[in-house]
Design an enzyme around this catalytic site. Sequence first.
Site, mmCIF file in Angstrom:
data_model
loop_
_atom_site.group_PDB
_atom_site.id
_atom_site.type_symbol
_atom_site.label_atom_id
_atom_site.label_comp_id
_atom_site.label_asym_id
_atom_site.label_seq_id
_atom_site.Cartn_x
_atom_site.Cartn_y
_atom_site.Cartn_z
ATOM 1 C CE1 TYR A 172 -3.902 -2.620 0.163
ATOM 2 C CE2 TYR A 172 -2.513 -3.600 1.964
ATOM 3 C CZ TYR A 172 -3.602 -3.007 1.431
ATOM 4 O OH TYR A 172 -4.575 -4.558 0.884
ATOM 5 C CG HIS B 256 -7.129 4.012 1.754
ATOM 6 N ND1 HIS B 256 -7.949 5.373 1.491
ATOM 7 C CD2 HIS B 256 -7.428 3.542 1.417
ATOM 8 C CE1 HIS B 256 -8.985 5.191 1.305
ATOM 9 N NE2 HIS B 256 -9.103 3.728 1.722
ATOM 10 C CG ASN C 272 -12.832 -0.504 5.999
ATOM 11 O OD1 ASN C 272 -12.483 1.145 5.460
ATOM 12 N ND2 ASN C 272 -12.944 -1.013 4.275
ATOM 13 C CG ASP D 142 -7.823 8.529 1.379
ATOM 14 O OD1 ASP D 142 -8.552 8.191 0.934
ATOM 15 O OD2 ASP D 142 -7.623 7.965 2.233
ATOM 16 C CG ASN E 141 -16.383 0.769 4.911
ATOM 17 O OD1 ASN E 141 -17.904 1.086 5.474
ATOM 18 N ND2 ASN E 141 -16.747 0.420 4.026
#
Length: 180
Positions: free
Chosen positions: A16, A21, A70, A95, A116
């Site tokens: 990631y 994100h 989440n 974000d 979420n």
Amino acid sequence: MKTKIIVWLGNPGEKYLNTKHNIWFKIVELIANHAEWTTFLFDKKFNAEISIAKDGKYMMIFVKPQTFMNLSGEAVSKIANYYKVEPKDILVIHDEIDLEPWKIKLKWNWWDNWHNWLKSITKMLGTNQYWKLKMWVWRPEHKAQVVNYVLWKLPDSVYDYFLKQEDMIYEYVRQFLVNN
């Protein structure tokens, strides 16, 4: 000394890095390099990386949850409970695709929208009465693309632009600390 929690949301792991994100994880590391914060260290009881700074008036706990976005509420609520911090003294930074291009907004008690990660934090804290700092990261053409879209890598030019905003972002954090 009043304690404040500043949460920088992102997803853990190499997969990631440099995604929409995770832009916050990189920005907080840049800011930490310029400020007198402790190094971010992983704390297993919170499942988060933590850096603590004191300025005489505040103890600031900077948090990078190592849950996925989440599930961020798990780490945030554990830290808030451990340090006895009220939700009004928490700032969550993430974000946002539903802002105007290049905008950053600091908001109190902003609704969770369909995020979420905010729903998780609100559920675990038992309230949405906490601060949010949102930064625009582009919007996909179709809503069905959102899930994969926020996990795509940012184009280099956009990534570099956001990294250059560290002073402005730090100013928003400072406003939260001073005005709250």
